[in-house]
Design an enzyme around this catalytic site. Structure first.
Site, PDB file in Angstrom:
ATOM      1  N   HIS A  80      17.228 -31.075   3.815  1.00 29.42           N
ATOM      2  CA  HIS A  80      15.879 -31.119   3.234  1.00 29.42           C
ATOM      3  C   HIS A  80      15.932 -30.418   1.875  1.00 29.42           C
ATOM      4  CE1 HIS A  80      11.342 -30.776   3.779  1.00 29.42           C
ATOM      5  NE2 HIS A  80      11.539 -29.829   2.881  1.00 29.42           N
ATOM      6  N   CYS A 110       5.044 -27.695  -7.013  1.00 35.08           N
ATOM      7  CA  CYS A 110       4.195 -26.520  -6.791  1.00 35.08           C
ATOM      8  C   CYS A 110       3.060 -26.508  -7.810  1.00 35.08           C
ATOM      9  CB  CYS A 110       5.034 -25.266  -6.929  1.00 35.08           C
ATOM     10  SG  CYS A 110       4.062 -23.775  -6.889  1.00 35.08           S
ATOM     11  N   ASN A 138       9.795 -32.078  -3.451  1.00 33.77           N
ATOM     12  CA  ASN A 138      10.901 -32.575  -2.630  1.00 33.77           C
ATOM     13  C   ASN A 138      11.693 -33.580  -3.455  1.00 33.77           C
ATOM     14  OD1 ASN A 138       8.602 -31.863  -0.682  1.00 33.77           O
ATOM     15  ND2 ASN A 138      10.317 -32.147   0.710  1.00 33.77           N
ATOM     16  N   HIS A 159      14.722 -29.670  -2.106  1.00 35.67           N
ATOM     17  CA  HIS A 159      13.719 -29.730  -3.170  1.00 35.67           C
ATOM     18  C   HIS A 159      14.484 -29.863  -4.481  1.00 35.67           C
ATOM     19  CE1 HIS A 159       9.857 -28.709  -1.052  1.00 35.67           C
ATOM     20  NE2 HIS A 159      10.754 -28.649  -0.087  1.00 35.67           N
TER      21      HIS A 159
END
Lengths: 300, 300
Positions: free
Chosen positions: A208, A241, A250, A210
């Site tokens: 996962h 963000c 992501n 970013h």
């Protein structure tokens, strides 16, 4: 190019990890319409919302309604984030095929994020995991800050291993290893995966990433070479963000798909439909999503 | 992570390849001030302009003045693009340490770009190369569209090999292999470098990636594994095509540096000064440069 898998399984986490980090409110109607579009792209799994307390993540306060209203496509796993038993109860009522629990490999990050120490978190998650499994649901354990923590800096592989071990012992089916702040480079990915390789089957590991520093695609490439076949991503790279405009969220599903198609790795996902779903949510947010491909194709 | 070089040599091509693709005019004063900043970052080579006809690239019509006015730092190679003997003459007058010639591996792209067939291009470049070498200058041969061409699609390794071979025979010191439209994925990079490996020393090969689809860092990673130690880049990822706002230009020096520092590979370049030079030119252009790192650090 040798040593690459023939097939990769992408989980779209845009409706959850993407939207929870966007400052714009997306109406329930728009969320439902968008998730219905995502259902037609070829994804086998979509994480559609988060059943945390509405005060914690106002952007996803309509999780129950979204869950009730989305059109469920045969063959697609609809999962959601659940922090505790209350969240699981709501999620089960709204309808889920899979539940995701989360904690951090960093003691400080876990404390700031969950307000509990790592040791205090285990029993809470363990109860959720067992109850979800009892209800016949697939369970994923998200482990945050597996490379670097904004408070503690570099996280030792042993610390990640300990948390993963506990989650697997509690019954999770998959571990999703998160580069939460998007700082990792390929050598870190290799070191972590080598460290975990003798303990966990690669089929149980999801990466996962970013894309905060633009390293995500290279990190996925390294993961592929290490035998990883499961990745989380968001259409358009959703999830920047709100406090850092322009900073990426992501890794973009579009960019991952471009890579995988180029490498000849199958995903079953339509690039065209991903692009349409990206433009849809980009227009709703009234912003420019960070995916290079979205910008490129929109202007092509 | 094994099999990586200990040192990498980055050439900053922002003042040439970056600015020539930006629609904004940057004044000569600003260009000179900016190149002087770049000279203090630790780069060993800066391509400071292009001596093509001013009508072809108006953004760089002040190449001669820029060349005369920049402050030359000891140990830095100041090079420029030269298309023909007239350009070389002006470049030598303005002062260069290195000259770059260019052509394409694609017949159609070469024709559209240079208005000559590949075979007609060789003698023109050959004369420039010999004259530049005679003047004691280092010469680089840029080869465009080594992976894909916007007109011809996939370019065969044999076609790239043929052009490289001719340029080396004409006396170039380095070959800079360009992913001009930013479409390559790592498997293409590996295939090309394997194809060239038995003919050319890796020390003579420079990889020149554009980040149009977000693949550049992964492609650089693959190049590093293949033993490549020279790359072209632009601060901030300057060079987004004016016809596709948001689409990226060259791979960002900032992002390459983040990767290399993370891998423990030395460059001698200051990340902080690169960031300052990025913000400087970003402000002059009045745009947001595509580098993830610029956006991230500016908002951090």
């Amino acid at each position: 190019m040798g040593g690459l898998p023939s097939h990769v399984y992408l989980k779209e986490v845009g409706p959850r990890d993407g939207l929870q980090n966007e400052s714009q409110w997306i109406s329930t109607d728009d969320k439902v319409a968008w998730i219905n579009m995502l259902s037609e792209t070829g994804f086998r799994e979509i994480e559609y919302s988060s059943f945390v307390h509405p005060k914690m993540i106002p952007a996803l306060k309509d999780a129950r309604e979204v869950g009730r209203r989305i059109r469920r496509k045969e063959g697609v796993t609809y999962s959601a984030l659940v922090p505790n038993m209350k969240g699981l109860e709501h999620a089960l009522e709204a309808g889920i095929d899979g539940a995701s629990v989360f904690m951090s490999a960093s003691e400080t990050h876990n404390l700031k994020n969950i307000n509990k120490s790592i040791d205090e978190t285990y029993p809470v998650l363990s109860e959720v995991i067992q109850e979800a499994k009892h209800a016949g649901k697939e369970v994923t354990g998200y482990v945050s800050t597996v490379f670097d923590c904004p408070y503690e800096g570099r996280i030792a592989v042993e610390d990640v291993l300990r948390v993963c071990d506990q989650l697997i012992a509690s019954g999770v089916d998959y571990l999703s290893l998160g580069d939460t702040i998007g700082t990792a480079v390929p050598s870190q990915v290799e070191a972590l995966l080598e460290g975990l390789a003798s303990y966990f089957s690669k089929d149980k590991l999801i990466l996962h990433f970013h894309d905060t520093r633009g390293m995500a695609i290279a990190n996925i490439m390294t993961s592929l070479h290490m035998g990883i076949t499961r990745f989380d991503s968001t259409v358009g790279g959703l999830g920047g963000c709100p406090y850092a405009p322009g900073a990426a969220g992501n890794v973009a599903t579009n960019d991952v798909l471009y890579l995988l198609n180029g490498l000849g790795i199958e995903t079953g996902i339509s690039e065209k439909r991903i692009q349409e779903a990206s433009i849809y949510i980009q227009n709703k947010l009234g912003t420019t999503l960070p995916s290079r491909s979205v910008a490129y194709l929109k202007n092509a």
